[in-house]
Design a protein around this motif. Structure first.
Motif, PDB file in Angstrom:
ATOM      1  N   GLY A   1       0.786  -1.212   0.000  1.00  0.00           N
ATOM      2  CA  GLY A   1       0.000   0.000   0.000  1.00  0.00           C
ATOM      3  C   GLY A   1       0.825   1.273   0.000  1.00  0.00           C
ATOM      4  O   GLY A   1       1.952   1.284  -0.464  1.00  0.00           O
ATOM      5  N   PRO A   2       0.263   2.350   0.553  1.00  0.00           N
ATOM      6  CA  PRO A   2       0.885   3.666   0.487  1.00  0.00           C
ATOM      7  C   PRO A   2       2.143   3.789   1.342  1.00  0.00           C
ATOM      8  O   PRO A   2       2.799   4.811   1.300  1.00  0.00           O
ATOM      9  N   GLU A   3       2.436   2.791   2.151  1.00  0.00           N
ATOM     10  CA  GLU A   3       3.623   2.853   3.002  1.00  0.00           C
ATOM     11  C   GLU A   3       4.887   2.476   2.235  1.00  0.00           C
ATOM     12  O   GLU A   3       5.953   2.360   2.806  1.00  0.00           O
ATOM     13  N   ALA A   4       4.753   2.296   0.927  1.00  0.00           N
ATOM     14  CA  ALA A   4       5.887   1.808   0.137  1.00  0.00           C
ATOM     15  C   ALA A   4       7.114   2.689   0.248  1.00  0.00           C
ATOM     16  O   ALA A   4       8.227   2.225   0.075  1.00  0.00           O
ATOM     17  N   ALA A   5       6.886   4.007   0.556  1.00  0.00           N
ATOM     18  CA  ALA A   5       8.029   4.917   0.620  1.00  0.00           C
ATOM     19  C   ALA A   5       8.808   4.773   1.928  1.00  0.00           C
ATOM     20  O   ALA A   5       9.880   5.331   2.069  1.00  0.00           O
ATOM     21  N   VAL A   6       8.253   4.044   2.901  1.00  0.00           N
ATOM     22  CA  VAL A   6       8.929   3.902   4.193  1.00  0.00           C
ATOM     23  C   VAL A   6      10.239   3.138   4.001  1.00  0.00           C
ATOM     24  O   VAL A   6      10.279   2.110   3.333  1.00  0.00           O
ATOM     25  N   ARG A   7      11.301   3.683   4.568  1.00  0.00           N
ATOM     26  CA  ARG A   7      12.608   3.022   4.435  1.00  0.00           C
ATOM     27  C   ARG A   7      12.901   2.275   5.725  1.00  0.00           C
ATOM     28  O   ARG A   7      12.975   2.868   6.794  1.00  0.00           O
ATOM     29  N   LEU A   8      13.064   0.972   5.624  1.00  0.00           N
ATOM     30  CA  LEU A   8      13.304   0.170   6.812  1.00  0.00           C
ATOM     31  C   LEU A   8      14.756  -0.301   6.843  1.00  0.00           C
ATOM     32  O   LEU A   8      15.278  -0.796   5.858  1.00  0.00           O
ATOM     33  N   SER A   9      15.363  -0.123   7.986  1.00  0.00           N
ATOM     34  CA  SER A   9      16.783  -0.428   8.099  1.00  0.00           C
ATOM     35  C   SER A   9      17.047  -1.922   8.219  1.00  0.00           C
ATOM     36  O   SER A   9      16.291  -2.653   8.854  1.00  0.00           O
ATOM     37  N   GLU A  10      18.106  -2.341   7.571  1.00  0.00           N
ATOM     38  CA  GLU A  10      18.581  -3.709   7.744  1.00  0.00           C
ATOM     39  C   GLU A  10      19.900  -3.694   8.503  1.00  0.00           C
ATOM     40  O   GLU A  10      20.629  -4.682   8.516  1.00  0.00           O
ATOM     41  N   ALA A  11      20.229  -2.562   9.113  1.00  0.00           N
ATOM     42  CA  ALA A  11      21.495  -2.456   9.846  1.00  0.00           C
ATOM     43  C   ALA A  11      21.489  -3.395  11.037  1.00  0.00           C
ATOM     44  O   ALA A  11      20.515  -3.464  11.783  1.00  0.00           O
ATOM     45  N   SER A  12      22.573  -4.118  11.211  1.00  0.00           N
ATOM     46  CA  SER A  12      22.678  -5.021  12.352  1.00  0.00           C
ATOM     47  C   SER A  12      23.378  -4.303  13.511  1.00  0.00           C
ATOM     48  O   SER A  12      23.939  -3.221  13.336  1.00  0.00           O
ATOM     49  N   ALA A  13      23.340  -4.933  14.671  1.00  0.00           N
ATOM     50  CA  ALA A  13      24.040  -4.364  15.839  1.00  0.00           C
ATOM     51  C   ALA A  13      25.533  -4.253  15.535  1.00  0.00           C
ATOM     52  O   ALA A  13      26.194  -3.309  15.967  1.00  0.00           O
ATOM     53  N   ARG A  14      26.049  -5.210  14.770  1.00  0.00           N
ATOM     54  CA  ARG A  14      27.475  -5.188  14.412  1.00  0.00           C
ATOM     55  C   ARG A  14      27.822  -3.953  13.571  1.00  0.00           C
ATOM     56  O   ARG A  14      28.881  -3.363  13.732  1.00  0.00           O
ATOM     57  N   ASP A  15      26.898  -3.559  12.684  1.00  0.00           N
ATOM     58  CA  ASP A  15      27.129  -2.358  11.870  1.00  0.00           C
ATOM     59  C   ASP A  15      27.242  -1.115  12.761  1.00  0.00           C
ATOM     60  O   ASP A  15      28.078  -0.248  12.528  1.00  0.00           O
ATOM     61  N   PHE A  16      26.373  -1.040  13.774  1.00  0.00           N
ATOM     62  CA  PHE A  16      26.449   0.108  14.696  1.00  0.00           C
ATOM     63  C   PHE A  16      27.744   0.053  15.492  1.00  0.00           C
ATOM     64  O   PHE A  16      28.350   1.085  15.774  1.00  0.00           O
ATOM     65  N   PHE A  17      28.166  -1.166  15.856  1.00  0.00           N
ATOM     66  CA  PHE A  17      29.433  -1.311  16.581  1.00  0.00           C
ATOM     67  C   PHE A  17      30.597  -0.833  15.716  1.00  0.00           C
ATOM     68  O   PHE A  17      31.530  -0.198  16.204  1.00  0.00           O
ATOM     69  N   GLU A  18      30.515  -1.123  14.402  1.00  0.00           N
ATOM     70  CA  GLU A  18      31.572  -0.682  13.476  1.00  0.00           C
ATOM     71  C   GLU A  18      31.680   0.840  13.430  1.00  0.00           C
ATOM     72  O   GLU A  18      32.754   1.390  13.183  1.00  0.00           O
ATOM     73  N   LEU A  19      30.556   1.527  13.655  1.00  0.00           N
ATOM     74  CA  LEU A  19      30.564   3.003  13.664  1.00  0.00           C
ATOM     75  C   LEU A  19      31.464   3.547  14.767  1.00  0.00           C
ATOM     76  O   LEU A  19      31.916   4.687  14.703  1.00  0.00           O
ATOM     77  N   LEU A  20      31.699   2.721  15.798  1.00  0.00           N
ATOM     78  CA  LEU A  20      32.486   3.177  16.953  1.00  0.00           C
ATOM     79  C   LEU A  20      33.989   3.068  16.712  1.00  0.00           C
ATOM     80  O   LEU A  20      34.774   3.376  17.606  1.00  0.00           O
ATOM     81  N   LYS A  21      34.410   2.647  15.530  1.00  0.00           N
ATOM     82  CA  LYS A  21      35.827   2.449  15.208  1.00  0.00           C
ATOM     83  C   LYS A  21      36.528   1.614  16.291  1.00  0.00           C
ATOM     84  O   LYS A  21      37.367   2.118  17.046  1.00  0.00           O
ATOM     85  N   PRO A  22      36.145   0.328  16.389  1.00  0.00           N
ATOM     86  CA  PRO A  22      36.634  -0.497  17.496  1.00  0.00           C
ATOM     87  C   PRO A  22      38.157  -0.568  17.618  1.00  0.00           C
ATOM     88  O   PRO A  22      38.678  -0.649  18.733  1.00  0.00           O
ATOM     89  N   ARG A  23      38.886  -0.492  16.496  1.00  0.00           N
ATOM     90  CA  ARG A  23      40.356  -0.580  16.596  1.00  0.00           C
ATOM     91  C   ARG A  23      40.940   0.668  17.260  1.00  0.00           C
ATOM     92  O   ARG A  23      41.861   0.572  18.075  1.00  0.00           O
ATOM     93  N   VAL A  24      40.377   1.826  16.903  1.00  0.00           N
ATOM     94  CA  VAL A  24      40.817   3.067  17.554  1.00  0.00           C
ATOM     95  C   VAL A  24      40.429   3.028  19.028  1.00  0.00           C
ATOM     96  O   VAL A  24      41.191   3.443  19.910  1.00  0.00           O
ATOM     97  N   MET A  25      39.233   2.470  19.287  1.00  0.00           N
ATOM     98  CA  MET A  25      38.728   2.387  20.646  1.00  0.00           C
ATOM     99  C   MET A  25      39.652   1.548  21.521  1.00  0.00           C
ATOM    100  O   MET A  25      39.871   1.868  22.694  1.00  0.00           O
ATOM    101  N   SER A  26      40.225   0.480  20.955  1.00  0.00           N
ATOM    102  CA  SER A  26      41.118  -0.380  21.743  1.00  0.00           C
ATOM    103  C   SER A  26      42.363   0.405  22.178  1.00  0.00           C
ATOM    104  O   SER A  26      42.839   0.248  23.303  1.00  0.00           O
ATOM    105  N   LEU A  27      42.861   1.278  21.318  1.00  0.00           N
ATOM    106  CA  LEU A  27      44.012   2.116  21.669  1.00  0.00           C
ATOM    107  C   LEU A  27      43.627   3.103  22.774  1.00  0.00           C
ATOM    108  O   LEU A  27      44.383   3.308  23.738  1.00  0.00           O
ATOM    109  N   VAL A  28      42.441   3.669  22.649  1.00  0.00           N
ATOM    110  CA  VAL A  28      41.947   4.625  23.645  1.00  0.00           C
ATOM    111  C   VAL A  28      41.805   3.951  25.008  1.00  0.00           C
ATOM    112  O   VAL A  28      42.237   4.482  26.037  1.00  0.00           O
ATOM    113  N   VAL A  29      41.197   2.754  25.006  1.00  0.00           N
ATOM    114  CA  VAL A  29      41.014   2.006  26.253  1.00  0.00           C
ATOM    115  C   VAL A  29      42.368   1.739  26.904  1.00  0.00           C
ATOM    116  O   VAL A  29      42.567   1.939  28.101  1.00  0.00           O
TER     117      VAL A  29
END
Lengths: 46, 318
Positions: free
Chosen positions: B11-39
């Protein structure tokens, strides 16, 4: 009422995000609980 | 085209954009390798600081510093999504890969920034929270939005953001700033240019393609190589300052001096690299060694401090 049908991939990723968010929230509750205990015990010790 | 655009809707909701981002993708946003140096460097600041912090409060402090650093990484990825999409090193990041929408990354970064600063302030102290807030601001606004695209000295000044964590760790324990914590800051601050310019040398074309004014593209290879050697010498000198100031032993000083000589050796290798070298092996070797150098220096500082503390606790020579 029009309903959106989620694809399997969307359902799977949403489930994964919900589980991760649930774990984070549980971790926060547990962390605040332990922090409160630590702060109180330090306060009593002082 | 993107994963996000792919959805099934009625129906008319066809324009709705639904995310397929996983929790891992959000974790990748945190730059885990840089984070390990910071920690790691924040932990070093905490271990070296005089005084005591409850282990669990220390754990929460490290967690907040890590999340704050990760949040600034997410804000960096949000702002830099346009150039990340062009560069080979960053093209697979969650936003250019189409896994996460820019506004999701922005909201994620802002939320985590606010949470990490507030929790650090409430649980530990407000000086460390203020330093963390300043670090996030410095990396996301001063470096990412201003310096990165406007000056070849971007990573020299911007490197301060990556150098603050040991100062924050120190402030978590002492509620203050001391000459020792400034030395810890300077170790990472002076190390960053040689480390980053080694990478910039062999990724020169990538940076050139997106118009980021890295030193090799603006001033040429020769100037970059000279600057790499100068900063490597400065890094080697600051590496032994903890011993000269008396908060580390002579054993640490000898170890840091040896590492410093290694750092200079590899930088001289880059300096001697022929102009227009395609493989740039010396630059790649320096980049790899620089990572080892920083981990080794901060590990040595912590081990030295723990051994000294153990020695005093057990009565030392007695």
């Amino acid at each position: 009422m029009d309903m959106i049908t989620l694809s399997e991939a969307q359902k799977k990723s949403r489930r994964g995000r919900n589980i991760a968010l649930g774990l984070v929230l549980f971790g926060l509750v547990a962390a605040f609980y332990v922090v409160t205990l630590v702060k109180f015990s330090n306060g009593m010790a002082n | 085209m993107t994963i996000i655009d792919h959805h099934e809707a009625n129906g008319p909701e066809a324009a709705v954009r639904l995310s397929e981002a996983s929790a891992r993708d959000f974790f990748e946003l945190l730059k885990p390798r840089v984070m390990s140096l910071v920690v790691f460097t924040a932990l070093a600041g905490m271990v070296l600081a005089p005084g005591h912090i409850h282990p669990f409060i220390g754990f929460i402090a490290i967690l907040c510093i890590a999340v704050g650093a990760g949040a600034s990484g997410a804000l960096n990825m949000w702002y830099d999504a346009d150039i990340d999409a062009v560069m080979t090193r960053t093209a697979s990041r969650p936003i250019p890969a189409g896994k996460i929408r820019p506004e999701e990354a922005l909201a994620f970064g802002l939320t985590l920034s606010a949470f990490s600063v507030c929790i650090l302030g409430v649980v530990v102290n407000w000086l460390s929270a203020g330093l963390l807030a300043f670090t996030i601001f410095f990396y996301a606004v001063v470096y990412t939005m201003w310096l990165k695209r406007s000056t070849p000295q971007n990573i020299v000044i911007g490197g301060a953001a990556g150098a603050f964590p040991p100062m924050i760790g120190w402030a978590c324990v002492t509620s203050g700033v001391a000459i020792e914590s400034i030395v810890l800051f300077l170790i990472t601050f002076l190390w960053t240019p040689s480390h980053f310019w080694a990478l910039a040398l062999f990724k020169m074309r990538d940076y050139g393609a997106v118009g980021v004014p890295m030193l090799p593209n603006v001033s040429g290879e020769a100037t970059t190589k000279n600057q790499i050697v100068i900063y490597a010498v400065l890094t080697a000198i600051i590496g032994v300052v903890p011993t000269t100031l008396g908060f580390s032993s002579a054993v640490y000083g000898a170890f840091a001096a040896a590492l410093g000589v290694g750092f200079i050796w590899y930088s001289v290798g880059v300096w001697r690299m022929p102009e227009g070298d395609e493989k740039m092996l010396p630059a790649k070797k320096l980049f790899a060694f620089s990572i080892l150098y920083l981990f080794a220096i901060f590990s040595a500082l912590m081990i030295d401090h723990l051994v000294a503390t153990l020695w005093l606790t057990t009565g030392g020579a007695a």
